[in-house]
Design a protein around this motif. Structure first.
Motif, PDB file in Angstrom:
ATOM      1  N   ASP A  66       0.292 -13.686  -6.859  1.00 24.88           N
ATOM      2  CA  ASP A  66      -1.082 -13.243  -6.606  1.00 24.88           C
ATOM      3  C   ASP A  66      -1.345 -11.787  -6.994  1.00 24.88           C
ATOM      4  OD1 ASP A  66      -3.696 -13.834  -5.504  1.00 24.88           O
ATOM      5  OD2 ASP A  66      -3.144 -12.596  -3.798  1.00 24.88           O
ATOM      6  N   GLU A 114      -0.431 -17.213   0.321  1.00 21.62           N
ATOM      7  CA  GLU A 114      -1.366 -17.057  -0.815  1.00 21.62           C
ATOM      8  C   GLU A 114      -1.311 -18.291  -1.725  1.00 21.62           C
ATOM      9  OE1 GLU A 114      -3.572 -14.674  -0.969  1.00 21.62           O
ATOM     10  OE2 GLU A 114      -2.740 -12.712  -0.425  1.00 21.62           O
ATOM     11  N   HIS A 173      -9.446 -13.814   3.582  1.00 21.11           N
ATOM     12  CA  HIS A 173      -9.254 -12.364   3.541  1.00 21.11           C
ATOM     13  C   HIS A 173     -10.302 -11.569   4.321  1.00 21.11           C
ATOM     14  CE1 HIS A 173      -6.368 -13.490   0.544  1.00 21.11           C
ATOM     15  NE2 HIS A 173      -6.011 -12.242   0.331  1.00 21.11           N
ATOM     16  N   HIS A 190       0.631  -8.760   4.773  1.00 19.91           N
ATOM     17  CA  HIS A 190      -0.678  -9.206   4.273  1.00 19.91           C
ATOM     18  C   HIS A 190      -0.803 -10.739   4.304  1.00 19.91           C
ATOM     19  CE1 HIS A 190      -4.268  -9.624   1.916  1.00 19.91           C
ATOM     20  NE2 HIS A 190      -3.601 -10.261   0.963  1.00 19.91           N
ATOM     21  N   VAL A 194      -3.414 -13.222   6.185  1.00 22.81           N
ATOM     22  CA  VAL A 194      -4.199 -14.206   5.416  1.00 22.81           C
ATOM     23  C   VAL A 194      -4.079 -15.590   6.066  1.00 22.81           C
ATOM     24  CG1 VAL A 194      -4.346 -15.436   3.196  1.00 22.81           C
ATOM     25  CG2 VAL A 194      -4.158 -12.939   3.231  1.00 22.81           C
TER      26      VAL A 194
END
Ligand SMILES: O=C(O)C(=O)C[C@@H](O)[C@H](O)[C@H](O)COP(=O)(O)O
Ligand SMILES: [Zn+2]
Length: 286
Positions: A66, A114, A173, A190, A194
């Motif tokens: 990503d 992701e 997000h 992160h 998410v």
């Protein structure tokens, strides 16, 4: 946790090093590391002497599938995540799965979040494949990396600067960035934020009739299979809601929410009332 270094101070250190080593406009920066390194190096490259080249050598799963692809660069500030940055494409991205062999479990799962994001919003077959294939298997992992990069590259090539379809890559997000900021980038990776954000977005999608309860449960089960967190205690829903307005997708006092429209489909809505959003947050805040 690495995210707290994605700030002006670190950016300045990179720029100082560029000056000290007398880099010129023909020089090349190499971002060797995870998403934070890639985002900061890319941003430094985009502003050093008005822009020099850089390449990405992502060493985490999240960065490979990503962050390294698509040219979003930037840093955080006290107002929120990635609020200062640029679109600056790397001249190459080199992915080597050998780097992933030593990746800590949480970092691995963060990248899977992701991957799941892309499958849910763009590719039902890929999602079903993920439900039946364990990404701890190297061959399956390689397939998933290829697939995710292909989805991302296809989206970015249609809309490099996020005027439309690219915003779909932001599924989960809007919520994740608030969680990351509220926890000072030190509690969640992160991808973990998410994962929680995806569950929150799904609660909203369910309220609007875009996603069934069963589809929401399947997505949550897949996230949980990789031990990703799916719950965050919202202590002040009003403050949580207000923080959405700093999201780069909000404009003219309207927040754009990215939602799954069934598994494999997506939708963007900027007319959801505050009451409905707060009700959805209440549903997941139990
Ligand atoms: O490349 C994109 O576009 C994405 O939205 C990918 C996201 O996974 C990534 O976290 C991105 O940095 C978020 O972008 P932002 O514009 O919401 O800061
Ligand atoms: Zn992301």
């Amino acid at each position: 946790m690495a995210k707290c270094i994605k700030n002006f101070e670190s950016l300045n250190l990179i720029l100082d090093a560029c000056f000290e080593h007398r880099l010129d406009r023909q020089s090349l920066l190499i971002a060797f590391g995870g998403g934070v390194i890639g985002d900061m190096t890319g941003f430094a490259a985009s502003i050093y002497q008005r822009g020099i080249s850089f390449i990405q050598i992502p060493t985490t799963l999240l960065a490979q599938v990503d962050a390294s692809v698509g040219g979003k660069t930037g840093i955080n500030n006290r107002y929120g995540k990635n609020l200062i940055g640029s679109f600056w494409q790397p001249c190459a991205v080199y992915c080597d799965s050998a780097f992933l062999k030593t990746l800590p479990k949480r970092e691995f799962a963060a990248g899977v979040a992701e991957i799941i994001k892309m499958a849910v919003t763009f590719d039902k077959d890929f999602f079903e494949w993920l439900e039946t294939h364990d990404l701890h298997d190297e061959t399956h992992l390689t397939t998933a990396i290829h697939k995710s990069i292909a989805i991302k590259a296809d989206v970015v090539s249609q809309d490099e600067t996020e005027r439309g379809i690219r915003a779909i890559l932001n599924y989960g997000h809007t919520f994740a960035h608030v969680i990351e900021n509220q926890t000072q980038y030190s509690t969640y990776l992160h991808g973990e934020a998410v994962a929680i954000g995806i569950v929150m977005a799904n609660a909203l999608a369910q309220k609007l009739g875009l996603l069934s309860k069963e589809e929401g449960s399947r997505i949550e089960a897949l996230l949980e299979r990789y031990a990703l967190p799916t719950h965050y205690d919202i202590s002040d829903p009003e403050a949580f809601y207000d923080a959405f307005f700093l999201d780069k997708k909000s404009a003219h006092d309207k927040i754009t929410f990215i939602l799954a429209n069934g598994i494999g489909g997506n939708d963007m809505r900027n007319n959801i009332t505050k009451e409905v959003v707060l009700e959805a947050l209440k549903d997941v805040n139990v």
